[in-house]
Write a protein that holds these residues in place. Sequence first.
Motif, PDB file in Angstrom:
ATOM      1  N   HIS A 155       0.840  -1.218   0.000  1.00 51.09           N
ATOM      2  CA  HIS A 155       0.000   0.000   0.000  1.00 51.09           C
ATOM      3  C   HIS A 155       0.866   1.255   0.000  1.00 51.09           C
ATOM      4  CE1 HIS A 155      -3.311  -2.733   0.772  1.00 51.09           C
ATOM      5  NE2 HIS A 155      -2.666  -3.204   1.828  1.00 51.09           N
ATOM      6  N   SER A 156       1.909   1.165  -0.805  1.00 55.44           N
ATOM      7  CA  SER A 156       2.839   2.272  -0.931  1.00 55.44           C
ATOM      8  C   SER A 156       3.034   2.564  -2.410  1.00 55.44           C
ATOM      9  CB  SER A 156       4.169   1.910  -0.272  1.00 55.44           C
ATOM     10  OG  SER A 156       5.077   2.988  -0.341  1.00 55.44           O
ATOM     11  N   VAL A 157       3.600   3.721  -2.711  1.00 51.56           N
ATOM     12  CA  VAL A 157       3.843   4.069  -4.118  1.00 51.56           C
ATOM     13  C   VAL A 157       5.257   4.635  -4.260  1.00 51.56           C
ATOM     14  CG1 VAL A 157       1.441   4.513  -4.727  1.00 51.56           C
ATOM     15  CG2 VAL A 157       2.824   6.362  -3.781  1.00 51.56           C
ATOM     16  N   PRO A 158       5.914   4.298  -5.359  1.00 43.97           N
ATOM     17  CA  PRO A 158       7.226   4.910  -5.593  1.00 43.97           C
ATOM     18  C   PRO A 158       7.051   6.362  -6.020  1.00 43.97           C
ATOM     19  CG  PRO A 158       6.588   3.590  -7.477  1.00 43.97           C
ATOM     20  CD  PRO A 158       5.523   3.383  -6.435  1.00 43.97           C
ATOM     21  N   GLY A 159       8.155   7.082  -5.993  1.00 39.79           N
ATOM     22  CA  GLY A 159       8.120   8.438  -6.516  1.00 39.79           C
ATOM     23  C   GLY A 159       8.228   8.416  -8.031  1.00 39.79           C
ATOM     24  N   LYS A 160       8.855   9.423  -8.612  1.00 35.46           N
ATOM     25  CA  LYS A 160       9.013   9.484 -10.062  1.00 35.46           C
ATOM     26  C   LYS A 160       9.847   8.300 -10.544  1.00 35.46           C
ATOM     27  CE  LYS A 160      10.730  12.446 -13.785  1.00 35.46           C
ATOM     28  NZ  LYS A 160       9.507  12.295 -14.591  1.00 35.46           N
ATOM     29  N   ILE A 161       9.392   7.680 -11.646  1.00 37.23           N
ATOM     30  CA  ILE A 161      10.139   6.566 -12.237  1.00 37.23           C
ATOM     31  C   ILE A 161      10.966   7.106 -13.397  1.00 37.23           C
ATOM     32  CG2 ILE A 161       9.986   4.337 -13.390  1.00 37.23           C
ATOM     33  CD1 ILE A 161       7.350   3.871 -11.927  1.00 37.23           C
ATOM     34  N   HIS A 162      12.273   7.030 -13.257  1.00 38.91           N
ATOM     35  CA  HIS A 162      13.178   7.508 -14.292  1.00 38.91           C
ATOM     36  C   HIS A 162      13.581   6.312 -15.159  1.00 38.91           C
ATOM     37  CE1 HIS A 162      13.758  11.418 -12.237  1.00 38.91           C
ATOM     38  NE2 HIS A 162      13.660  10.678 -11.130  1.00 38.91           N
ATOM     39  N   GLU A 163      13.268   6.370 -16.443  1.00 33.12           N
ATOM     40  CA  GLU A 163      13.582   5.256 -17.335  1.00 33.12           C
ATOM     41  C   GLU A 163      15.016   5.365 -17.839  1.00 33.12           C
ATOM     42  OE1 GLU A 163      10.613   4.988 -20.381  1.00 33.12           O
ATOM     43  OE2 GLU A 163       9.059   4.330 -18.971  1.00 33.12           O
ATOM     44  N   MET A 164      15.765   4.292 -17.638  1.00 33.00           N
ATOM     45  CA  MET A 164      17.172   4.251 -17.993  1.00 33.00           C
ATOM     46  C   MET A 164      17.402   3.215 -19.086  1.00 33.00           C
ATOM     47  SD  MET A 164      18.318   6.506 -15.807  1.00 33.00           S
ATOM     48  CE  MET A 164      20.099   6.282 -15.782  1.00 33.00           C
ATOM     49  N   GLU A 165      18.582   3.272 -19.708  1.00 38.13           N
ATOM     50  CA  GLU A 165      18.931   2.339 -20.774  1.00 38.13           C
ATOM     51  C   GLU A 165      19.912   1.262 -20.332  1.00 38.13           C
ATOM     52  OE1 GLU A 165      17.567   2.177 -23.795  1.00 38.13           O
ATOM     53  OE2 GLU A 165      16.235   3.826 -23.215  1.00 38.13           O
ATOM     54  N   SER A 166      20.458   1.388 -19.111  1.00 41.00           N
ATOM     55  CA  SER A 166      21.450   0.401 -18.674  1.00 41.00           C
ATOM     56  C   SER A 166      21.495   0.353 -17.164  1.00 41.00           C
ATOM     57  CB  SER A 166      22.838   0.739 -19.212  1.00 41.00           C
ATOM     58  OG  SER A 166      23.361   1.883 -18.546  1.00 41.00           O
ATOM     59  N   TYR A 167      21.967  -0.795 -16.645  1.00 49.38           N
ATOM     60  CA  TYR A 167      22.169  -0.923 -15.206  1.00 49.38           C
ATOM     61  C   TYR A 167      23.282  -0.003 -14.727  1.00 49.38           C
ATOM     62  CZ  TYR A 167      19.105  -5.012 -14.831  1.00 49.38           C
ATOM     63  OH  TYR A 167      18.023  -5.857 -14.823  1.00 49.38           O
ATOM     64  N   HIS A 168      24.281   0.217 -15.560  1.00 48.87           N
ATOM     65  CA  HIS A 168      25.368   1.111 -15.167  1.00 48.87           C
ATOM     66  C   HIS A 168      24.835   2.522 -14.924  1.00 48.87           C
ATOM     67  CE1 HIS A 168      27.600  -2.241 -16.974  1.00 48.87           C
ATOM     68  NE2 HIS A 168      28.613  -1.859 -16.209  1.00 48.87           N
ATOM     69  N   GLY A 169      23.885   2.973 -15.752  1.00 50.90           N
ATOM     70  CA  GLY A 169      23.278   4.281 -15.545  1.00 50.90           C
ATOM     71  C   GLY A 169      22.468   4.322 -14.258  1.00 50.90           C
ATOM     72  N   MET A 170      21.728   3.248 -13.989  1.00 57.30           N
ATOM     73  CA  MET A 170      20.958   3.185 -12.741  1.00 57.30           C
ATOM     74  C   MET A 170      21.881   3.282 -11.539  1.00 57.30           C
ATOM     75  SD  MET A 170      18.273   0.085 -13.438  1.00 57.30           S
ATOM     76  CE  MET A 170      17.543  -0.166 -15.058  1.00 57.30           C
ATOM     77  N   LEU A 171      22.958   2.483 -11.574  1.00 56.69           N
ATOM     78  CA  LEU A 171      23.873   2.460 -10.437  1.00 56.69           C
ATOM     79  C   LEU A 171      24.512   3.824 -10.209  1.00 56.69           C
ATOM     80  CD1 LEU A 171      25.279   0.824  -8.228  1.00 56.69           C
ATOM     81  CD2 LEU A 171      27.019   0.167  -9.912  1.00 56.69           C
ATOM     82  N   ALA A 172      24.871   4.501 -11.266  1.00 56.94           N
ATOM     83  CA  ALA A 172      25.492   5.830 -11.129  1.00 56.94           C
ATOM     84  C   ALA A 172      24.531   6.807 -10.458  1.00 56.94           C
ATOM     85  CB  ALA A 172      25.911   6.342 -12.505  1.00 56.94           C
ATOM     86  N   CYS A 173      23.259   6.748 -10.825  1.00 62.73           N
ATOM     87  CA  CYS A 173      22.269   7.650 -10.228  1.00 62.73           C
ATOM     88  C   CYS A 173      22.061   7.325  -8.755  1.00 62.73           C
ATOM     89  CB  CYS A 173      20.945   7.554 -10.980  1.00 62.73           C
ATOM     90  SG  CYS A 173      20.998   8.235 -12.657  1.00 62.73           S
ATOM     91  N   VAL A 174      22.053   6.034  -8.412  1.00 65.67           N
ATOM     92  CA  VAL A 174      21.891   5.644  -7.008  1.00 65.67           C
ATOM     93  C   VAL A 174      23.101   6.092  -6.188  1.00 65.67           C
ATOM     94  CG1 VAL A 174      21.705   3.689  -5.425  1.00 65.67           C
ATOM     95  CG2 VAL A 174      20.363   3.712  -7.535  1.00 65.67           C
ATOM     96  N   ILE A 175      24.303   5.879  -6.716  1.00 67.87           N
ATOM     97  CA  ILE A 175      25.511   6.305  -6.009  1.00 67.87           C
ATOM     98  C   ILE A 175      25.480   7.810  -5.737  1.00 67.87           C
ATOM     99  CG2 ILE A 175      28.012   6.606  -6.242  1.00 67.87           C
ATOM    100  CD1 ILE A 175      28.067   3.921  -7.732  1.00 67.87           C
TER     101      ILE A 175
END
Length: 286
Positions: free
Chosen positions: A206-226
């Motif tokens: 019963h929760s919702v994520p915030g904005k979903i940012h669509e990425m093209e690679s896991y490396h891009g996701m990891l960089a944003c998280v870091i």
Amino acid sequence: MDLTQLEMFNAVAETGSISAAAAKVHRVPSNLTTRIKQLEADLGVELFIRENQRLRLAPAGHSFLSYSKRILALVDEARMAVSGDEPQGTLPLGSLESTAAVRIPGLLAMFNQRFPKIQLSLATGPSGDQIDGVLDGRLSAAFVDGPILHPSLDGIAVYEEEMVIVAPADQDAITDANQVSGISIYAFRANCSYRRHFESWFHAHHSVPGKIHEMESYHGMLACVIAGAGIALMPRSMLESMPGSHQVSISPLPTDWRYLNTWLIWRRGAKTRQLEAFIGLLEQTS
């Protein structure tokens, strides 16, 4: 125009004689004469210049001969691809990016060594794209998140993936979706099964994520998280293969959500010899 006519035409072009060509293709001369005339009538041109008992190629015949040889060569290649002693031909495969990066590089190298006559190609992308590719015939098979319940598809489970939430390094262990409600997440496009799994986990709590940012690679996701910009969900095997994995906080999903199986799928009733060879090697190495 049929293959028999092309074989007869090639034989006459090579021998310059109806009788010699008839002996070569094991037909009576009158049959060759009739079939060659039918071919010329079908094309609307004369393929041979007839001189007494000899035939030599007319200009149109010279042009047609190259195409005829190529057509028959392709037919022979097709026959070998489906019924030869050694599998050959093409094998277009699809895969999740994480599977392609971590699970199958060694398998693909071994397959290329063992079956050098099979031209294997690989396309990566979300499960939805791979399933569509198999259904419309662009791909012979694909590695996707399963199980697959589509009535036109068959498949086998091949890998189990542990799914983990990747968060900035200062984030406490995440055990409940409400801890990260409203936080931005980084994911592939909407047809990505891992993204749908992550969103379902939020909704189940019963929760919702915030904005979903669509990425093209896991490396891009990891960089944003870091950088502290949000969180992501990915297989642990993929995360641990990337530089920078030590710079984030890692939280496995709860037990009921933690593991997903990767399947190899193909269209039902469309398993080629090339695909059978690939599946056989996959089963040997799994």
